[in-house]
Design an enzyme around this catalytic site. Sequence first.
Site, PDB file in Angstrom:
ATOM      1  NE  ARG A 167      -3.523  -2.820   0.111  1.00  0.00           N
ATOM      2  CZ  ARG A 167      -4.279  -3.123   1.491  1.00  0.00           C
ATOM      3  NH1 ARG A 167      -4.789  -2.168   1.930  1.00  0.00           N
ATOM      4  NH2 ARG A 167      -5.803  -3.763   1.478  1.00  0.00           N
TER       5      ARG A 167
ATOM      6  CD  GLU B  62      -3.279   3.745   1.171  1.00  0.00           C
ATOM      7  OE1 GLU B  62      -3.170   3.583   3.280  1.00  0.00           O
ATOM      8  OE2 GLU B  62      -4.451   2.949   1.518  1.00  0.00           O
TER       9      GLU B  62
ATOM     10  NE  ARG C 129      -6.863   2.275  11.648  1.00  0.00           N
ATOM     11  CZ  ARG C 129      -8.404   2.020  11.895  1.00  0.00           C
ATOM     12  NH1 ARG C 129      -8.808   1.232  12.416  1.00  0.00           N
ATOM     13  NH2 ARG C 129      -8.808   2.815  11.033  1.00  0.00           N
ATOM     14  CG  HIS C 130      -2.372   2.654   7.739  1.00  0.00           C
ATOM     15  ND1 HIS C 130      -2.982   3.864   8.435  1.00  0.00           N
ATOM     16  CD2 HIS C 130      -3.133   2.614   7.000  1.00  0.00           C
ATOM     17  CE1 HIS C 130      -4.546   3.645   8.309  1.00  0.00           C
ATOM     18  NE2 HIS C 130      -4.624   2.278   7.326  1.00  0.00           N
TER      19      HIS C 130
ATOM     20  CD  GLU D   2     -10.751  -3.149   7.829  1.00  0.00           C
ATOM     21  OE1 GLU D   2     -10.402  -2.142   7.438  1.00  0.00           O
ATOM     22  OE2 GLU D   2     -10.220  -3.841   7.455  1.00  0.00           O
TER      23      GLU D   2
ATOM     24  CB  SER E  19     -12.521  -5.033   4.400  1.00  0.00           C
ATOM     25  OG  SER E  19     -13.886  -4.120   3.951  1.00  0.00           O
TER      26      SER E  19
ATOM     27  NE  ARG F 126      -4.821  -2.370  10.054  1.00  0.00           N
ATOM     28  CZ  ARG F 126      -5.534  -1.310   9.646  1.00  0.00           C
ATOM     29  NH1 ARG F 126      -6.674  -1.429   9.868  1.00  0.00           N
ATOM     30  NH2 ARG F 126      -5.312  -0.456   8.730  1.00  0.00           N
TER      31      ARG F 126
END
Lengths: 544, 544
Positions: B313, B315, B321-322, B467, B470, B518
Site C-alpha cells: 500500500r 499510502e 496501524r498502517h 477493523e 473487509s 493487525r
Amino acid sequence: MTEPQQSTEPTDTTVQGDETAGPSKNELKKRAKAAEKERKAAEKAQKQKEESEKQAAAEVDVAAEFYGPLPLNQSQSRPNRQRVPISTLSARDGETVLLRARVHTSRGQAKMVFFNLRQRTDSVQAILSVAPGKVSKQMVKWAASITLESIVLVEGVIQKSPEPVKSASVDDVEVHVTKIFLIAGVEARLPFSLDDASRPESEVEAADAQFNRVLLETRLNNRVVDLRTQTNQAVFGIQAGIGDLFREFLSANGFIEIHSPKLQGAATESGASVFKVGYFKGTAYLAQSPQLAKQMAIAADFERVYEIGPVFRAEDSNTHRHLTEFIGLDLEMAIEEHYHEVLELLDNLFLSIFRGLRQRYSKEIAVIGKQFPAEEFKWREGPEGTLKLRFSEAIDLLVNDGVAREELDDINTENEKRLGRIIKAKYDTDYFIIDKFPMALRPFYTMPDPQDPTLSNSYDFFMRGEEILSGAQRIHDPTLLAEKMKSKGVEPESMQGYLDAFRVGCPPHGGGGIGLERVVMLFLKLNNIRRASLFPRDPKRLEP
Amino acid sequence: MTEPQQSTEPTDTTVQGDETAGPSKNELKKRAKAAEKERKAAEKAQKQKEESEKQAAAEVDVAAEFYGPLPLNQSQSRPNRQRVPISTLSARDGETVLLRARVHTSRGQAKMVFFNLRQRTDSVQAILSVAPGKVSKQMVKWAASITLESIVLVEGVIQKSPEPVKSASVDDVEVHVTKIFLIAGVEARLPFSLDDASRPESEVEAADAQFNRVLLETRLNNRVVDLRTQTNQAVFGIQAGIGDLFREFLSANGFIEIHSPKLQGAATESGASVFKVGYFKGTAYLAQSPQLAKQMAIAADFERVYEIGPVFRAEDSNTHRHLTEFIGLDLEMAIEEHYHEVLELLDNLFLSIFRGLRQRYSKEIAVIGKQFPAEEFKWREGPEGTLKLRFSEAIDLLVNDGVAREELDDINTENEKRLGRIIKAKYDTDYFIIDKFPMALRPFYTMPDPQDPTLSNSYDFFMRGEEILSGAQRIHDPTLLAEKMKSKGVEPESMQGYLDAFRVGCPPHGGGGIGLERVVMLFLKLNNIRRASLFPRDPKRLEP
C-alpha cells in the site's frame, strides 16, 4: 444472461360495434340485440382473456419453477438445500439431488439433451428428456441452448447407467434431470475448448495439424479457461500440497514461519538484476530472496525459521525454467557442530515431500500423466540413502562421459542435464545432491571450507538434472563477512543493517532456498515452468 | 575473538662448562669429573626441560580442552554430542550436559562467575568457580570477560539450586560449569540491554526518566537485538501460530492455497496508492491485494482458495496501524445460496483462531502480558454466537451515544474505536461483525443488496474497535461489473483480463482479506502495528 423464450401474450379478442347516426326503433331493437351480443361477446372475451392470462401465468410459473435463469444476485433467500459433489453420486442411486456444475459438453436430440456436467476433476452424464407434465419441449429447447462452460444448477434423480459412461469420471450412474437453472452464462467466445486444452502433449506433437493444438502462449493469454482442465486442477492441487508438506516437516522439526519484507532499502546480494520501485520520494528494491532477513532472524535467536513467499528476479531470460516472480520455499537454521546437519535436514525434507506426494496425490499424478506422459519420478530409499557427490566427483563423471575438463569451471545448464542422465543411468535416481562447490562460484556470504579455502561449505540439490535448491553454511563472523564482501565487489557500508546483525553475535548457521514452481515442474515433468505458476510472470508477460 | 592467556614458556636451565688450554692429569681427572657432572646436569636439565615442556603442553591442552574460543568455522568435526534445551534442565539433576546459549547477564566475583544463560524464552543460572585441577583462575578470569549477548557452548553438571533462582525461567536447578567455549562474540556496543528492552510499557510510561526507556524507533533501528526479548520471541511465535490456525481451518473446509503474482501490468483496483516498478523497458505495479487473482481463481473452478502473502500500500500514512507492506490472509469461495455462507465461514475461522491461540499459546500470551499489560481478549461463545450488527444498527449505537448523525456517512477511526467501547460495555465482547455497508463506501466489485441497491452484501470484522477484515460478495456478472467500474471511474478496458474471467462464466462468490499484523497487534494489545512485523515497512522506514 438471456431470458428464456416464454409463452406469448394472447391477442385481444374484444369486438368494437359500428357507430351510425339517427337510429330507428327497429334499429334500436337491433342495436339492443347487438349490444347484448356485444356484451356477451365482451364477457366471453374477458373470460377468454382471463383464461389466457391465467394459462400464461401458469406457464411462466412452470418455467420459473423448473428451468430458466436464476436472478443475478443469488443472495436473496437461503433455503439451505444441500448441493452435492459429483464425486459422491455413485453412492446416491435413486436419490433426488441438487448440484451446481459446469456444462462441459452438451448434445441435443429431438426431445432430449445429453450433458456432461463437470466439477473440477469430476464429471457425470446428465439427461433431460421431454416428459408430459414434467418436462416441456420448451424446457428441453432452452436447456439445449445453454452454452458450454456455463454454470447450471441441476435437480435430478440418480440412476444406474445402462453401460459405463466413457466420457465421465463417475461412469456408473447418470443424472435424470427434473429441473435446470442457469447460474452464470458465458458471454464470450471460448478461446479453445476444454477438450482441446486437455489433449496429451505427445499426441499434439505427433499430429500438429490434425488436432486443434492449444499453444502455451494461447493458454496463458486465456489462463482462466486453461486452468479449468483436469490437468491444471491437479497441478495446482499438487502445488498447494508441496507447500503443506514443506510446512508440516519443518513444524515437526522446530521451525517457525517468518514473513520478511519484499521492499528493501538497498539493492542487496548481488547489486544486479533487482527491480527498482518508486517509494514515495525515494527508491526501494524488490528482494531477490529472503536471504538477508532469514539470516538476521537467526541472529535474533529464532534458531530455525522458514518462509514461503514471492521472490523477484529482474533477469531478462526467457528460458523454460525462469520466471521474474516465483515462490521461494526458504529456510535457515542454527548449526550445532557441522553444516551437514542442514544438508541432511534438507534431504529429509525433500524425501518427506516426495513420499507425501506419492501417498496423497496419486490420483492427481495419474491425471497429469495423461496429458504430460513421464517416467515416474524416482529417488533412493533405504539405508543407502540419497546420492551425495562432491562437486569434484560430479566433474569427474562428466569428464569420463566425454566433456572436456577445461569447460567445467562451472556446470552449465546443458552439462547439468547431462549429469542428470549419467546419474540416472548409473544410480537409477532422479534426485541427488552435489556438495562442496568451489568458493568462486558462490555468493560472498558462503562459508569457506575449513581445510581448503578454494572450496565452500555449500551444496545444490537436483531433480531430473535441474537445480531446485541452492544452499550453504553462511559466514557468521562480521570481519570475515566484510572481507568477503569486498573481495566480491560489494561495499560493506551498503549493507550496514545486515553486517550489524553479525556484530551483535550470531550462531553458526546455514540453509537453502527452493523454487516451488521448479519442484512442481520437475516432479511432474511439465517441461515449462509457466505451467507450474498460476499466473506466470516473465520478461514479456505481466498479464493476466 | 581474543585468545585466552596461556602459561608462559619455561626458561632454559642448561649449564655451559668453561673452556681452558693445556690440562694436567689432575686437571683431566677434574675435567672428567666436571664433564660427568656437566653431562648429569645436562641430562637433568634436559629432563627438567622435557618435564617443563610436557607440563606447558599439558596446560595448553587444558585451556583448549576446558575453555577458549572455538574455531570460526564450526564445520570441522562432528562428534555428535547432543546439546540440550534449557527448558529440559529441571529433569536432568545430576547429569552432565552440553548446551549452546547466549550470555544474558554475567557477574564476576573473586574466584567465580555467575551467568544467566538464555535460549529464546528460557533461561538458567550457571556458575563457574575455581576448582584445583579442574577450573583455573585464568579460566574464570577469561569467562568473566565474555561480553553480554555472546554465544557460548557450556558443559556443566546440573544441580538443584539451594533456593529458587528469581531471574531464571528454569529456577529449580543451576549449571555448574566445567567447560566454557566462545562460539560467537559481540563486536559492537549493544544499542540497549535486553533487560531494558523488556521492561513493562506501563512502568516505562510512568517513570520515563528513571528507566532507560527504549523508544520504538531505537528498537526498530536495532531490530535484531530487540527481537531477542522474551516478548518478541513470543509475539512472532504467535504470528506464526495465526498462520498455522488460518491454514488448518481452511484446509479442513476444502480450501486450497494459491500464490498470485505481486507484479501486475496495470494499476488496478483503485488506480491510486500503488507502487510503480521499473519492469525491463516498461512499468509494472505492486498488487495492493490478491483480490483480482483470487476471483479469477474462482472463475477458474478452484471453488475455495486462500493466499498468505505480502500486500503493498503506497499510502503516505504514518499511523499506529498502517504499514506499506503487510501480510494479507486472503480467501475467496463460491457461494451456493447466500453470501452469509462466506460471512459465517469467516466468523468460524476467527473463532477457531482465537480458541487455538488460547489453547496453544497461553505461555506466550502471559509472557507478552508482562510487557504489554492488557485485558484478556474477549469473544462470545455458545449459542448466542458472535455479535452481528447491520451498518445502520452500528450507526444508531453511535447516535445514541451522542455522535451527530450527519457525520456518520462513514465510520471514521475515532468513531470506530468509540463503537468498540460501546459494544464492549453493552455486549462484553472485543470481537464483532458489521454487515450491509452502504454501496457508496465499497469498491466497484462489491455486489449490491438485491432489495436495496444503496446497500451492499459486504461486511467488516472488528477486534478491540479496529477493523481487521473487509469482505463482500463480489459481482460475478460482467455487464454489471463493467457498469459499476464506469460509475466508480475505472475504465473497463484497463482491466480486460479481469473482466474476461467473468465473461467465460464465474459462479457467485465472496471472500475477505485479513491483515495478519493487525490481528497480532489487537489480540495482544501491542498498540503499534510495527511491533507485530518482523522488519516493518512504513513511508519512512525501509531498513533494516
